[in-house]
Design an enzyme around this catalytic site. Structure first.
Site, mmCIF file in Angstrom:
data_model
loop_
_atom_site.group_PDB
_atom_site.id
_atom_site.type_symbol
_atom_site.label_atom_id
_atom_site.label_comp_id
_atom_site.label_asym_id
_atom_site.label_seq_id
_atom_site.Cartn_x
_atom_site.Cartn_y
_atom_site.Cartn_z
ATOM 1 N N PHE A 66 -38.078 -3.924 31.987
ATOM 2 C CA PHE A 66 -39.462 -4.246 31.607
ATOM 3 C C PHE A 66 -40.434 -3.956 32.748
ATOM 4 C CE2 PHE A 66 -42.154 -6.008 28.405
ATOM 5 C CZ PHE A 66 -43.248 -6.525 29.091
ATOM 6 N N VAL A 89 -30.523 -0.996 29.219
ATOM 7 C CA VAL A 89 -30.649 -2.238 28.456
ATOM 8 C C VAL A 89 -29.435 -2.339 27.549
ATOM 9 C CG1 VAL A 89 -32.196 -3.679 27.098
ATOM 10 C CG2 VAL A 89 -33.142 -1.831 28.485
ATOM 11 N N ILE A 90 -28.716 -3.454 27.633
ATOM 12 C CA ILE A 90 -27.486 -3.614 26.853
ATOM 13 C C ILE A 90 -27.605 -4.861 25.990
ATOM 14 C CG2 ILE A 90 -24.982 -3.974 26.946
ATOM 15 C CD1 ILE A 90 -24.983 -2.391 29.587
ATOM 16 N N GLU A 93 -26.616 -11.632 23.433
ATOM 17 C CA GLU A 93 -26.426 -12.531 22.285
ATOM 18 C C GLU A 93 -27.696 -12.727 21.466
ATOM 19 O OE1 GLU A 93 -23.062 -15.381 24.482
ATOM 20 O OE2 GLU A 93 -25.077 -16.139 24.022
ATOM 21 N N THR A 94 -28.843 -12.399 22.042
ATOM 22 C CA THR A 94 -30.113 -12.767 21.406
ATOM 23 C C THR A 94 -30.959 -11.535 21.093
ATOM 24 O OG1 THR A 94 -31.428 -12.896 23.438
ATOM 25 C CG2 THR A 94 -30.075 -14.840 22.857
ATOM 26 N N HIS A 96 -33.523 -10.697 22.622
ATOM 27 C CA HIS A 96 -34.249 -10.238 23.821
ATOM 28 C C HIS A 96 -34.112 -8.724 23.996
ATOM 29 C CE1 HIS A 96 -35.231 -10.402 28.279
ATOM 30 N NE2 HIS A 96 -36.275 -10.924 27.658
ATOM 31 N N PHE A 121 -38.793 8.972 29.970
ATOM 32 C CA PHE A 121 -38.091 7.764 29.490
ATOM 33 C C PHE A 121 -36.588 7.943 29.674
ATOM 34 C CE2 PHE A 121 -37.964 3.889 27.152
ATOM 35 C CZ PHE A 121 -36.918 3.940 26.249
ATOM 36 N N ARG A 135 -22.790 7.451 28.832
ATOM 37 C CA ARG A 135 -24.045 8.216 28.882
ATOM 38 C C ARG A 135 -24.657 8.282 30.294
ATOM 39 N NH1 ARG A 135 -22.821 6.381 24.165
ATOM 40 N NH2 ARG A 135 -23.617 7.318 22.227
HETATM 41 N N1 LIG Z 1 -31.179 -7.844 29.629
HETATM 42 C C1 LIG Z 1 -31.678 -6.789 30.352
HETATM 43 C C2 LIG Z 1 -32.870 -6.869 31.058
HETATM 44 N N2 LIG Z 1 -33.606 -8.010 31.039
HETATM 45 C C3 LIG Z 1 -34.621 -8.270 32.064
HETATM 46 C C4 LIG Z 1 -35.988 -7.655 31.729
HETATM 47 O O1 LIG Z 1 -35.969 -6.241 31.850
HETATM 48 C C5 LIG Z 1 -37.045 -8.198 32.703
HETATM 49 O O2 LIG Z 1 -36.664 -7.842 34.016
HETATM 50 C C6 LIG Z 1 -37.174 -9.698 32.609
HETATM 51 O O3 LIG Z 1 -37.434 -10.056 31.248
HETATM 52 C C7 LIG Z 1 -38.318 -10.208 33.499
HETATM 53 O O4 LIG Z 1 -39.528 -9.595 33.132
HETATM 54 N N3 LIG Z 1 -33.338 -5.795 31.734
HETATM 55 C C8 LIG Z 1 -32.630 -4.614 31.750
HETATM 56 O O5 LIG Z 1 -33.058 -3.638 32.377
HETATM 57 N N4 LIG Z 1 -31.447 -4.525 31.061
HETATM 58 C C9 LIG Z 1 -30.950 -5.569 30.355
HETATM 59 O O6 LIG Z 1 -29.865 -5.433 29.715
HETATM 60 C C1 LIG Z 2 -31.381 -7.058 26.931
HETATM 61 C C2 LIG Z 2 -31.280 -8.467 27.398
HETATM 62 O O1 LIG Z 2 -32.244 -9.071 27.845
HETATM 63 C C3 LIG Z 2 -29.980 -9.161 27.138
HETATM 64 O O2 LIG Z 2 -28.949 -8.414 27.756
HETATM 65 C C4 LIG Z 2 -29.984 -10.582 27.648
HETATM 66 O O3 LIG Z 2 -28.803 -11.164 27.131
HETATM 67 P P1 LIG Z 2 -28.912 -12.365 26.064
HETATM 68 O O4 LIG Z 2 -29.580 -11.775 24.814
HETATM 69 O O5 LIG Z 2 -27.474 -12.793 25.799
HETATM 70 O O6 LIG Z 2 -29.730 -13.459 26.696
#
Ligand SMILES: Nc1c(NC[C@H](O)[C@H](O)[C@H](O)CO)[nH]c(=O)[nH]c1=O
Ligand SMILES: CC(=O)[C@@H](O)COP(=O)(O)O
Length: 161
Positions: A66, A89-90, A93-94, A96, A121, A135
Site C-alpha cells: 500500500f 500481496v498474498i 484469512e480476511t 484485507h 505495476f 512468478r
Molecule cells: N498483507 C500484505 C500487506 N499488508 C500491509 C499493507 O500493504 C500496508 O503496509 C499496511 O496496511 C499499512 O498501510 N502488504 C503487502 O505488500 N503484502 C501483503 O500480503
Molecule cells: C493481504 C493482507 O493484508 C493479508 O495477507 C493479511 O492477512 P489476513 O487477511 O489473514 O489478516
C-alpha cells in the site's frame, strides 16, 4: 493469456530500445520480502543487461504494497524516466487482500494519470505463496524482468511522444 501460458522472463532483446541514458527508480515493498527481493533482482539485472548504469538506478524500500503509492509518487519527483513499483500481496484469512490489491492498483493507475513519469505495476497478487514463488524467478519466470522491459519501453515512449 494467463501467466501459466507465458514465461514472464522471455523477451526479444532486439526489440528493446536503447536504455543506456535512462534513469530509473525502483520502489520495493518489504512485505513478503523473499518474493519482493526476487522480483527486484529480476528487474535490476534486466536493466543492467540492457545497458542501464547502476548509478542511474535509485532504489527505495517501503513497509508494504500500500505504501508503494506514496513511495512511487515521491520517486516520480526524482527526475527519473520511469518508476518500477515492486510488491507481493498474498491472500490471508480476511478481505484485507482485496482492499490492498485494489488500493495499490488504483493508486498506481492514478500516478500514471496525474504525473508525466510512468509507474510500472510490478505487484504480484497471489492466492498462495507458491504462486508468488513461481512468478518471482520460479517456473513461470520473473515478473520483475517483465516490469523492467515495460519500464524501458515506456521511458522510450515518453521521450519520443
Ligand atoms: N498483507 C500484505 C500487506 N499488508 C500491509 C499493507 O500493504 C500496508 O503496509 C499496511 O496496511 C499499512 O498501510 N502488504 C503487502 O505488500 N503484502 C501483503 O500480503
Ligand atoms: C493481504 C493482507 O493484508 C493479508 O495477507 C493479511 O492477512 P489476513 O487477511 O489473514 O489478516
Amino acid at each position: 493469456m494467463a501467466t501459466a501460458n507465458k514465461n514472464l522472463s522471455d523477451y526479444d532483446k532486439s526489440t528493446i530500445p536503447n536504455a543506456k541514458d535512462f534513469r530509473f527508480g525502483i520502489v520495493v515493498s518489504e512485505w513478503n520480502d523473499t518474493i519482493t527481493e526476487g522480483l527486484f533482482q529480476g528487474a535490476y539485472s534486466t536493466l543492467i543487461e540492457n545497458s542501464v548504469s547502476p548509478e542511474s538506478i535509485i532504489i527505495w524500500h517501503v513497509p508494504g504494497s500500500f505504501e508503494l503509492i506514496y513511495g512511487s509518487k515521491k520517486m516520480q519527483e526524482q527526475m527519473v524516466d520511469a518508476v518500477i513499483a515492486i510488491g507481493s500481496v498474498i491472500q490471508g484469512e480476511t478481505k484485507h487482500f482485496d482492499f490492498v490489491c485494489e488500493g495499490v492498483a488504483q493508486g498506481i493507475k492514478d500516478l500514471n494519470v496525474l504525473h508525466d513519469t510512468p509507474v510500472i505495476f510490478c505487484v504480484l497478487t497471489d492466492n498462495t505463496m507458491q504462486q508468488a514463488i513461481d512468478r518471482s524467478g520460479g517456473k513461470h519466470g520473473n515478473k520483475g524482468t517483465e516490469a523492467a522491459i515495460a519500464a524501458i519501453k515506456m521511458a522510450d515512449l515518453r521521450k519520443n511522444a
